[in-house]
Write a protein that holds these residues in place. Structure first.
Motif, mmCIF file in Angstrom:
data_model
loop_
_atom_site.group_PDB
_atom_site.id
_atom_site.type_symbol
_atom_site.label_atom_id
_atom_site.label_comp_id
_atom_site.label_asym_id
_atom_site.label_seq_id
_atom_site.Cartn_x
_atom_site.Cartn_y
_atom_site.Cartn_z
ATOM 1 N N LEU A 85 0.835 -1.205 0.000
ATOM 2 C CA LEU A 85 0.000 0.000 0.000
ATOM 3 C C LEU A 85 0.873 1.259 0.000
ATOM 4 O O LEU A 85 0.545 2.251 -0.661
ATOM 5 N N SER A 86 1.970 1.214 0.735
ATOM 6 C CA SER A 86 2.900 2.348 0.766
ATOM 7 C C SER A 86 3.514 2.573 -0.608
ATOM 8 O O SER A 86 3.669 3.714 -1.057
ATOM 9 N N ASP A 87 3.869 1.485 -1.285
ATOM 10 C CA ASP A 87 4.435 1.598 -2.634
ATOM 11 C C ASP A 87 3.443 2.239 -3.593
ATOM 12 O O ASP A 87 3.828 2.890 -4.566
ATOM 13 N N TRP A 88 2.164 2.037 -3.319
ATOM 14 C CA TRP A 88 1.123 2.603 -4.178
ATOM 15 C C TRP A 88 0.748 4.028 -3.778
ATOM 16 O O TRP A 88 -0.143 4.624 -4.376
ATOM 17 N N GLY A 89 1.383 4.576 -2.747
ATOM 18 C CA GLY A 89 1.158 5.977 -2.406
ATOM 19 C C GLY A 89 0.482 6.245 -1.083
ATOM 20 O O GLY A 89 0.210 7.402 -0.749
ATOM 21 N N LEU A 90 0.183 5.198 -0.301
ATOM 22 C CA LEU A 90 -0.415 5.431 1.019
ATOM 23 C C LEU A 90 0.668 5.959 1.956
ATOM 24 O O LEU A 90 1.702 5.322 2.140
ATOM 25 N N ASP A 91 0.425 7.130 2.556
ATOM 26 C CA ASP A 91 1.421 7.777 3.406
ATOM 27 C C ASP A 91 1.318 7.226 4.830
ATOM 28 O O ASP A 91 0.685 7.803 5.714
ATOM 29 N N VAL A 92 1.940 6.059 5.063
ATOM 30 C CA VAL A 92 1.848 5.377 6.350
ATOM 31 C C VAL A 92 3.249 5.209 6.943
ATOM 32 O O VAL A 92 4.213 4.995 6.216
ATOM 33 N N PHE A 93 3.360 5.359 8.261
ATOM 34 C CA PHE A 93 4.658 5.157 8.892
ATOM 35 C C PHE A 93 4.489 4.265 10.120
ATOM 36 O O PHE A 93 3.375 4.088 10.640
ATOM 37 N N LYS A 94 5.591 3.694 10.585
ATOM 38 C CA LYS A 94 5.564 2.753 11.702
ATOM 39 C C LYS A 94 6.430 3.276 12.841
ATOM 40 O O LYS A 94 7.543 3.756 12.618
ATOM 41 N N VAL A 95 5.915 3.184 14.062
ATOM 42 C CA VAL A 95 6.661 3.568 15.259
ATOM 43 C C VAL A 95 6.741 2.351 16.174
ATOM 44 O O VAL A 95 5.702 1.751 16.519
ATOM 45 N N LYS A 96 7.941 1.981 16.540
ATOM 46 C CA LYS A 96 8.138 0.800 17.370
ATOM 47 C C LYS A 96 7.376 0.941 18.689
ATOM 48 O O LYS A 96 7.443 1.960 19.363
ATOM 49 N N GLY A 97 6.627 -0.080 19.018
ATOM 50 C CA GLY A 97 5.852 -0.074 20.261
ATOM 51 C C GLY A 97 4.468 0.524 20.118
ATOM 52 O O GLY A 97 3.633 0.397 21.016
ATOM 53 N N LYS A 98 4.210 1.212 18.992
ATOM 54 C CA LYS A 98 2.891 1.824 18.772
ATOM 55 C C LYS A 98 2.158 1.226 17.568
ATOM 56 O O LYS A 98 0.944 1.105 17.580
ATOM 57 N N GLY A 99 2.890 0.940 16.513
ATOM 58 C CA GLY A 99 2.267 0.353 15.338
ATOM 59 C C GLY A 99 2.282 1.266 14.136
ATOM 60 O O GLY A 99 3.185 2.104 13.974
ATOM 61 N N TYR A 100 1.265 1.128 13.322
ATOM 62 C CA TYR A 100 1.173 1.867 12.059
ATOM 63 C C TYR A 100 0.189 3.028 12.185
ATOM 64 O O TYR A 100 -0.834 2.941 12.870
ATOM 65 N N ARG A 101 0.514 4.085 11.456
ATOM 66 C CA ARG A 101 -0.376 5.251 11.454
ATOM 67 C C ARG A 101 -0.228 6.004 10.140
ATOM 68 O O ARG A 101 0.879 6.101 9.587
ATOM 69 N N LEU A 102 -1.328 6.568 9.670
ATOM 70 C CA LEU A 102 -1.277 7.410 8.477
ATOM 71 C C LEU A 102 -0.765 8.802 8.843
ATOM 72 O O LEU A 102 -0.943 9.262 9.982
ATOM 73 N N ASN A 103 -0.167 9.483 7.878
ATOM 74 C CA ASN A 103 0.303 10.848 8.091
ATOM 75 C C ASN A 103 -0.858 11.787 8.408
ATOM 76 O O ASN A 103 -0.720 12.736 9.165
ATOM 77 N N ARG A 104 -2.015 11.477 7.829
ATOM 78 C CA ARG A 104 -3.221 12.276 8.065
ATOM 79 C C ARG A 104 -4.441 11.378 7.875
ATOM 80 O O ARG A 104 -4.441 10.490 7.016
ATOM 81 N N PRO A 105 -5.480 11.593 8.678
ATOM 82 C CA PRO A 105 -6.696 10.787 8.504
ATOM 83 C C PRO A 105 -7.474 11.252 7.277
ATOM 84 O O PRO A 105 -7.325 12.388 6.820
ATOM 85 N N PHE A 106 -8.294 10.394 6.742
ATOM 86 C CA PHE A 106 -9.192 10.792 5.660
ATOM 87 C C PHE A 106 -10.421 9.890 5.664
ATOM 88 O O PHE A 106 -10.400 8.788 6.214
ATOM 89 N N THR A 107 -11.484 10.384 5.083
ATOM 90 C CA THR A 107 -12.728 9.620 4.982
ATOM 91 C C THR A 107 -12.694 8.793 3.705
ATOM 92 O O THR A 107 -12.442 9.326 2.620
ATOM 93 N N LEU A 108 -12.947 7.526 3.841
ATOM 94 C CA LEU A 108 -12.946 6.650 2.676
ATOM 95 C C LEU A 108 -14.144 6.943 1.773
ATOM 96 O O LEU A 108 -15.222 7.320 2.240
ATOM 97 N N LEU A 109 -13.934 6.763 0.484
ATOM 98 C CA LEU A 109 -15.046 6.858 -0.452
ATOM 99 C C LEU A 109 -16.013 5.709 -0.191
ATOM 100 O O LEU A 109 -15.599 4.582 0.096
ATOM 101 N N ASN A 110 -17.301 6.006 -0.310
ATOM 102 C CA ASN A 110 -18.322 5.005 -0.024
ATOM 103 C C ASN A 110 -19.487 5.206 -0.988
ATOM 104 O O ASN A 110 -20.076 6.289 -1.033
#
Length: 328
Positions: free
Chosen positions: A45-70
Motif C-alpha cells: 500500500l505504501s508503494d502505491w502511495g499510502l502515506d503510512v509510517f511505523k513507530v516501534k511499540g505503537k504500530g502503524y499510522r497514516l500521516n493524516r486521517p481521511f474519509t474513505l469513499l463510499n
C-alpha cells in the motif's frame, strides 16, 4: 490482483483511515493474518502511495486521517435517482482501464452514467500516456461510461462539456472561480486543479462506447507533491478538505445532467458557457503541435469544440491531438 488480497487491503485501509496508531498485532487479528503478512500488505500500500509510517511499540499510522469513499454515502448526497451504478474500489490499476475491460466484456451490460471510483490507482493515466499522480485519500479519481449510438461524430466537444460540468459542480461546493483550459483541464488561480481523459471503444460507424476519466486534487499540497507543473487543490482554496463523498456526488450528478443535454443537442448550446470559463480568453497563446508552433490570440471555440486561434492569416481551428497550450 487476487480478490482475497483486495479485500484484505481494503480492510487495512479502513482501519488506518482514522489517522490513529494501530498495532500490527491488532491489525493481524482483525484481518486474520500473521503480522508478517500484514507488514507485506502495508508495504505494498505504501508503494502505491499510502502515506503510512511505523513507530516501534505503537504500530502503524497514516500521516493524516481521511474519509474513505463510499458508494452508499455518495448516493445519499445526490438529489436525483438514476439507474446508473456507482462502484468504489479500494485498488485499481486505473478507473479508465477498469471500465474499458467491462466494455470489452460483452456479457456485462453498462448503462449511461455508470461510474467507477478508486481510492488507489496503481497506474493512473493522463493525456498522451502521462502518469496521473493521485495521493491516497487526497484526490477524487473516477471514470464514467456513456454511449453515443451515432458514433464518434456525435462526441465532438465532449471533453469541453465535461469541463463545464465539473466547474458547475465545484460552484455548488463554494469554488466560484474555477476555469477551463482547452481541451481538457480545470484550473484554479492559474494552477491545475483537475484533468480529464476521454477514451473511446468501438468501430467507425457504430456506437461509440466512451470512458470519461476525471482526476481532481482534493488534498495535494504543492510543497509535498511534484506533479510536473504548478498545481493546486480544493483544501488550499476552501481552507479545509471537503467531504469527498459529497464532492463525488455533486460532480457525478452534474455530469449526468449535462451529458444528457449534450447527447440530445450537441455542444453548440454549451459554447458560450465554456467561453465564459476559458482561462486564456482573448489572450495571446502558443500551441505546440508536433514540430509546428503556432502563436495567436485565443478566440474561443466552435460548436465542434475546436479552438479558434486568431493569427496573422485569420482564424485557425485546432481540433486537439498532440497539442500543448500556453499563455504568453
Amino acid at each position: 490482483m487476487k480478490q482475497a488480497s483486495k479485500l484484505i487491503r481494503q480492510q487495512i485501509l479502513a482501519l488506518l483511515a482514522d489517522g490513529q496508531f494501530h498495532s500490527g498485532e491488532v491489525i493481524a487479528q482483525q484481518v486474520g493474518l500473521s503480522r508478517t503478512a500484514v507488514a507485506g500488505h502495508i508495504s505494498q500500500l505504501s508503494d502505491w502511495g499510502l502515506d503510512v509510517f511505523k513507530v516501534k511499540g505503537k504500530g502503524y499510522r497514516l500521516n493524516r486521517p481521511f474519509t474513505l469513499l463510499n458508494a452508499e454515502h455518495i448516493k445519499k448526497h445526490q438529489n436525483k435517482n438514476r439507474l446508473a451504478v456507482i462502484n468504489v474500489a479500494p485498488v485499481l490499476e486505473s478507473t479508465n482501464s477498469e471500465l474499458k475491460k467491462r466494455i470489452a466484456n460483452s456479457r456485462e451490460e453498462l448503462a449511461n452514467g455508470d461510474t467507477v471510483l478508486a481510492e488507489i490507482q496503481t497506474a493512473g493515466r493522463g493525456r498522451h500516456g502521462r502518469q496521473w499522480l493521485a495521493p491516497v485519500g487526497g484526490s477524487l479519481t473516477f471514470s464514467m461510461y456513456w454511449s453515443f449510438p451515432d458514433g464518434y461524430q456525435s462526441m465532438t466537444g465532449l471533453s469541453l462539456l465535461v469541463g463545464v460540468a465539473i466547474c458547475e459542480a465545484l460552484q455548488t461546493m463554494g469554488v466560484d472561480d474555477a476555469q477551463v483550459k482547452w481541451p481538457n483541464d480545470i484550473y484554479l488561480g492559474h494552477k491545475k486543479l483537475a484533468g480529464i481523459l476521454i477514451e473511446v471503444e468501438g468501430q467507425i460507424g457504430a456506437t461509440a462506447h466512451c470512458v470519461i476519466g476525471v482526476g481532481l486534487n482534493v488534498y495535494v499540497p504543492a510543497d509535498e507533491f511534484d506533479v510536473g507543473q504548478p498545481h493546486t487543490d480544493l483544501a488550499a482554496v476552501l481552507g479545509s478538505e471537503p467531504d469527498r463523498n459529497e464532492l463525488a456526488a455533486k460532480v457525478i450528478a452534474s455530469l449526468w445532467e449535462h451529458l444528457d443535454g449534450f447527447a440530445a443537442h450537441g455542444f453548440d448550446r454549451y459554447v458560450p458557457i465554456w467561453e465564459s470559463l476559458d482561462i486564456f480568453a482573448d489572450k495571446k497563446i502558443v500551441l505546440q503541435m508536433g514540430e509546428k508552433r503556432f502563436c495567436g490570440v485565443d478566440r474561443g471555440v466552435d460548436a465542434s469544440g475546436a479552438l479558434l486561434v486568431e493569427t496573422e492569416d485569420g482564424i485557425t481551428r485546432f481540433h486537439g491531438g498532440e497539442v500543448s497550450l500556453r499563455g504568453y
